[in-house]
Design a protein around this motif. Structure first.
Motif, PDB file in Angstrom:
ATOM      1  N   THR A 195       0.864  -1.100   0.242  1.00  0.00           N
ATOM      2  CA  THR A 195       0.246   0.170   0.540  1.00  0.00           C
ATOM      3  C   THR A 195       1.055   1.174  -0.241  1.00  0.00           C
ATOM      4  OG1 THR A 195      -1.818  -1.043   1.270  1.00  0.00           O
ATOM      5  CG2 THR A 195      -1.754   1.458   1.198  1.00  0.00           C
ATOM      6  N   TYR A 196       2.175   1.323   0.718  1.00  0.00           N
ATOM      7  CA  TYR A 196       2.794   2.534   0.737  1.00  0.00           C
ATOM      8  C   TYR A 196       4.360   2.811   0.379  1.00  0.00           C
ATOM      9  CZ  TYR A 196      -1.080   3.216   4.340  1.00  0.00           C
ATOM     10  OH  TYR A 196      -1.760   3.620   4.992  1.00  0.00           O
ATOM     11  N   GLY A 197       4.167   1.503  -0.673  1.00  0.00           N
ATOM     12  CA  GLY A 197       5.063   1.104  -1.442  1.00  0.00           C
ATOM     13  C   GLY A 197       6.732   1.743  -0.573  1.00  0.00           C
ATOM     14  N   CYS A 198       6.661   0.720   0.071  1.00  0.00           N
ATOM     15  CA  CYS A 198       7.695  -0.205   1.180  1.00  0.00           C
ATOM     16  C   CYS A 198       8.662  -1.290   0.576  1.00  0.00           C
ATOM     17  CB  CYS A 198       7.947   0.982   2.941  1.00  0.00           C
ATOM     18  SG  CYS A 198       6.692   0.108   3.776  1.00  0.00           S
ATOM     19  N   ILE A 199       8.508  -1.772   0.356  1.00  0.00           N
ATOM     20  CA  ILE A 199       8.360  -3.383   0.335  1.00  0.00           C
ATOM     21  C   ILE A 199      10.232  -3.394   0.481  1.00  0.00           C
ATOM     22  CG2 ILE A 199       8.796  -5.460  -0.901  1.00  0.00           C
ATOM     23  CD1 ILE A 199       6.223  -4.309  -2.230  1.00  0.00           C
ATOM     24  N   ASP A 200      10.871  -4.244   1.588  1.00  0.00           N
ATOM     25  CA  ASP A 200      12.411  -4.538   1.566  1.00  0.00           C
ATOM     26  C   ASP A 200      12.354  -6.315   2.287  1.00  0.00           C
ATOM     27  OD1 ASP A 200      14.926  -4.392   2.426  1.00  0.00           O
ATOM     28  OD2 ASP A 200      14.922  -2.991   3.126  1.00  0.00           O
ATOM     29  N   PRO A 201      12.346  -7.303   2.024  1.00  0.00           N
ATOM     30  CA  PRO A 201      12.197  -8.586   2.254  1.00  0.00           C
ATOM     31  C   PRO A 201      13.692  -8.966   3.338  1.00  0.00           C
ATOM     32  CG  PRO A 201      12.108  -8.299   0.213  1.00  0.00           C
ATOM     33  CD  PRO A 201      12.277  -7.320  -0.018  1.00  0.00           C
ATOM     34  N   SER A 202      14.510  -8.088   3.122  1.00  0.00           N
ATOM     35  CA  SER A 202      15.820  -8.514   3.307  1.00  0.00           C
ATOM     36  C   SER A 202      15.679  -7.440   5.000  1.00  0.00           C
ATOM     37  CB  SER A 202      17.379  -7.087   2.570  1.00  0.00           C
ATOM     38  OG  SER A 202      16.897  -6.066   2.950  1.00  0.00           O
ATOM     39  N   THR A 203      14.862  -7.010   5.554  1.00  0.00           N
ATOM     40  CA  THR A 203      14.920  -6.770   6.687  1.00  0.00           C
ATOM     41  C   THR A 203      14.245  -7.257   7.731  1.00  0.00           C
ATOM     42  OG1 THR A 203      13.563  -4.618   6.368  1.00  0.00           O
ATOM     43  CG2 THR A 203      15.341  -4.658   6.299  1.00  0.00           C
ATOM     44  N   THR A 204      13.942  -7.633   9.136  1.00  0.00           N
ATOM     45  CA  THR A 204      13.376  -8.599  10.115  1.00  0.00           C
ATOM     46  C   THR A 204      12.303  -7.730  10.150  1.00  0.00           C
ATOM     47  OG1 THR A 204      14.079  -6.719  11.569  1.00  0.00           O
ATOM     48  CG2 THR A 204      15.502  -9.022  11.670  1.00  0.00           C
TER      49      THR A 204
ATOM     50  N   SER B 219      10.884  -6.632  12.817  1.00  0.00           N
ATOM     51  CA  SER B 219      10.779  -5.497  13.747  1.00  0.00           C
ATOM     52  C   SER B 219      11.095  -4.642  13.051  1.00  0.00           C
ATOM     53  CB  SER B 219      11.501  -5.546  14.574  1.00  0.00           C
ATOM     54  OG  SER B 219      11.228  -4.788  15.497  1.00  0.00           O
ATOM     55  N   GLN B 220      12.255  -4.050  11.781  1.00  0.00           N
ATOM     56  CA  GLN B 220      12.095  -3.377  11.472  1.00  0.00           C
ATOM     57  C   GLN B 220      11.834  -2.491   9.730  1.00  0.00           C
ATOM     58  OE1 GLN B 220      15.340  -1.310  11.819  1.00  0.00           O
ATOM     59  NE2 GLN B 220      14.427   0.264   9.990  1.00  0.00           N
ATOM     60  N   ARG B 221      10.826  -3.932   9.559  1.00  0.00           N
ATOM     61  CA  ARG B 221       9.922  -3.920   8.414  1.00  0.00           C
ATOM     62  C   ARG B 221       8.280  -2.930   9.405  1.00  0.00           C
ATOM     63  NH1 ARG B 221       8.892  -9.504   6.375  1.00  0.00           N
ATOM     64  NH2 ARG B 221       6.948  -8.490   5.054  1.00  0.00           N
ATOM     65  N   PHE B 222       8.724  -3.250  10.599  1.00  0.00           N
ATOM     66  CA  PHE B 222       6.986  -2.864  11.090  1.00  0.00           C
ATOM     67  C   PHE B 222       7.292  -1.178  10.935  1.00  0.00           C
ATOM     68  CE2 PHE B 222       4.476  -1.865  15.287  1.00  0.00           C
ATOM     69  CZ  PHE B 222       3.599  -2.008  14.770  1.00  0.00           C
ATOM     70  N   TYR B 223       8.756  -0.962  11.693  1.00  0.00           N
ATOM     71  CA  TYR B 223       9.463   0.315  11.682  1.00  0.00           C
ATOM     72  C   TYR B 223       9.107   1.438  10.748  1.00  0.00           C
ATOM     73  CZ  TYR B 223      12.251   4.386  13.650  1.00  0.00           C
ATOM     74  OH  TYR B 223      12.496   5.600  13.759  1.00  0.00           O
ATOM     75  N   ASN B 224       9.658   0.390   9.563  1.00  0.00           N
ATOM     76  CA  ASN B 224      10.074   1.102   8.123  1.00  0.00           C
ATOM     77  C   ASN B 224       8.666   1.962   7.640  1.00  0.00           C
ATOM     78  OD1 ASN B 224      12.719   1.128   8.671  1.00  0.00           O
ATOM     79  ND2 ASN B 224      12.224  -0.383   7.075  1.00  0.00           N
ATOM     80  N   VAL B 225       7.082   0.983   7.832  1.00  0.00           N
ATOM     81  CA  VAL B 225       5.807   0.628   7.185  1.00  0.00           C
ATOM     82  C   VAL B 225       5.067   1.758   7.890  1.00  0.00           C
ATOM     83  CG1 VAL B 225       4.661  -0.670   8.781  1.00  0.00           C
ATOM     84  CG2 VAL B 225       4.348  -0.504   5.957  1.00  0.00           C
ATOM     85  N   VAL B 226       5.325   2.409   9.732  1.00  0.00           N
ATOM     86  CA  VAL B 226       4.777   2.775   9.863  1.00  0.00           C
ATOM     87  C   VAL B 226       5.466   4.553   9.680  1.00  0.00           C
ATOM     88  CG1 VAL B 226       4.125   4.012  12.311  1.00  0.00           C
ATOM     89  CG2 VAL B 226       4.058   1.586  12.138  1.00  0.00           C
ATOM     90  N   CYS B 227       6.776   4.652   9.386  1.00  0.00           N
ATOM     91  CA  CYS B 227       6.839   5.866   9.430  1.00  0.00           C
ATOM     92  C   CYS B 227       6.762   6.238   7.814  1.00  0.00           C
ATOM     93  CB  CYS B 227       9.083   5.936   9.040  1.00  0.00           C
ATOM     94  SG  CYS B 227       9.104   5.875  10.909  1.00  0.00           S
ATOM     95  N   THR B 228       6.378   5.070   7.510  1.00  0.00           N
ATOM     96  CA  THR B 228       6.577   5.656   5.781  1.00  0.00           C
ATOM     97  C   THR B 228       5.023   6.145   5.341  1.00  0.00           C
ATOM     98  OG1 THR B 228       8.170   4.229   4.795  1.00  0.00           O
ATOM     99  CG2 THR B 228       6.791   4.551   3.104  1.00  0.00           C
ATOM    100  N   ALA B 229       4.576   5.703   6.236  1.00  0.00           N
ATOM    101  CA  ALA B 229       2.823   5.576   5.900  1.00  0.00           C
ATOM    102  C   ALA B 229       2.547   6.709   6.359  1.00  0.00           C
ATOM    103  CB  ALA B 229       1.933   4.485   6.848  1.00  0.00           C
ATOM    104  N   HIS B 230       3.028   7.219   7.369  1.00  0.00           N
ATOM    105  CA  HIS B 230       2.991   8.896   8.376  1.00  0.00           C
ATOM    106  C   HIS B 230       3.753  10.030   6.854  1.00  0.00           C
ATOM    107  CE1 HIS B 230       4.618  11.653  11.075  1.00  0.00           C
ATOM    108  NE2 HIS B 230       3.124  12.749  10.169  1.00  0.00           N
ATOM    109  N   GLU B 231       4.483   9.265   6.434  1.00  0.00           N
ATOM    110  CA  GLU B 231       5.057  10.337   5.149  1.00  0.00           C
ATOM    111  C   GLU B 231       4.678  10.770   3.826  1.00  0.00           C
ATOM    112  OE1 GLU B 231       9.070  10.621   1.976  1.00  0.00           O
ATOM    113  OE2 GLU B 231       9.540   8.829   4.259  1.00  0.00           O
ATOM    114  N   LYS B 232       4.019   9.075   3.526  1.00  0.00           N
ATOM    115  CA  LYS B 232       3.476   9.526   1.949  1.00  0.00           C
ATOM    116  C   LYS B 232       1.261  10.175   2.597  1.00  0.00           C
ATOM    117  CE  LYS B 232       5.562   6.736  -0.428  1.00  0.00           C
ATOM    118  NZ  LYS B 232       5.876   5.964  -0.603  1.00  0.00           N
ATOM    119  N   THR B 233       0.681   9.907   3.497  1.00  0.00           N
ATOM    120  CA  THR B 233       0.150  10.541   3.930  1.00  0.00           C
ATOM    121  C   THR B 233      -0.057  12.059   4.869  1.00  0.00           C
ATOM    122  OG1 THR B 233      -0.640   9.151   6.453  1.00  0.00           O
ATOM    123  CG2 THR B 233      -0.925   8.192   4.404  1.00  0.00           C
TER     124      THR B 233
END
Length: 234
Positions: free
Chosen positions: A113-122, A124-138
């Motif tokens: 949905t928010y365009g932050c796909i990075d399967p190489s990370t954990t 935990s880190q993916r959750f952190y990234n998706v929350v930050c990206t959702a805030h940034e994009k919306t």
């Protein structure tokens, strides 16, 4: 007669299909306007999932679902936020891999949905990234709703290795919420009990436990008065 909402856990389905509903939205409005990070404990089959679904609809700005309810008169903004809703109910937790797959499926949906796909990370880190990206994009802070967080722990009770692995997974994953404070609009956890050794409750020390607070004692379940007022025709 309006149909009884037996087994209905989706607020959207309940309202669209015109099932009977005991209006809890004035209490929900009080909840969202006077705090940010909450935990609510109630027994199984007590309406926690319907409450989480109602909160999700509210934070997604679905005003049409609340027509005729108390919150329609109280809310004026109806802002749509990015909502991340974890539902641990209805799953079978036989292994830590199974739990990781469930969390991974949630993250993949939001990453797409928010365009932050990075399967190489954990996870935990993916959750952190998706929350930050959702805030940034919306431009809107994220809402995190976690229903029945303790089900994976209760279901594996007695299997110490799995319990410890689940605790470690949750510690890293939901421990992010303290660091993500500036990116979060609202956080809500439900469960049957409160596991004190899990980082949700030790690291997230601003979390407010409303399980025994009188102003929220009827936010789930039905009172005798509600039975008479809302279900009188039955």
């Amino acid at each position: 007669m309006q149909r009884l909402p037996i087994g209905i856990q989706s607020f959207e389905a309940l309202r669209e299909e015109k099932y009977l509903y005991a209006d809890k939205t004035a209490i929900i409005y009080d909840l969202v306007k006077n705090g940010k990070v909450y935990f609510l404990s109630r027994p199984r089959r007590f309406g926690k999932s319907l409450l989480c679904s109602t909160l999700r609809a509210y934070f997604e700005g679905k005003k049409e679902l609340f027509k005729g309810l108390a919150i329609e008169r109280l809310e004026t903004a109806w802002t749509a936020y990015p909502v991340m809703h974890f539902d641990f109910n209805g799953e079978v937790y036989g292994s830590i891999d199974g739990l990781e797959q469930i969390m991974d499926s949630h993250l993949k949906r939001w990453e797409n949905t928010y365009g932050c796909i990075d399967p190489s990370t954990t996870l935990s880190q993916r959750f952190y990234n998706v929350v930050c990206t959702a805030h940034e994009k919306t431009g809107k802070r994220a809402v995190v709703i976690v229903d029945e967080y303790d089900k994976p722990l209760l279901e594996t009770f007695g299997k110490e290795d799995m319990v410890e692995q689940t605790r470690a997974l949750f510690k890293g994953f939901f421990g992010n919420l303290k660091k993500l404070d500036e990116h979060l609009q609202f956080v809500f956890f439900t469960g049957v009990t409160k596991f004190s050794k899990i980082s949700i409750f030790s690291d997230l020390n601003q979390l407010r436990d409303i399980s025994l607070e009188p102003q929220f004692d009827t936010i789930c379940g039905l009172t005798e008065e509600e039975l008479h007022n809302c279900f009188s025709e039955h």
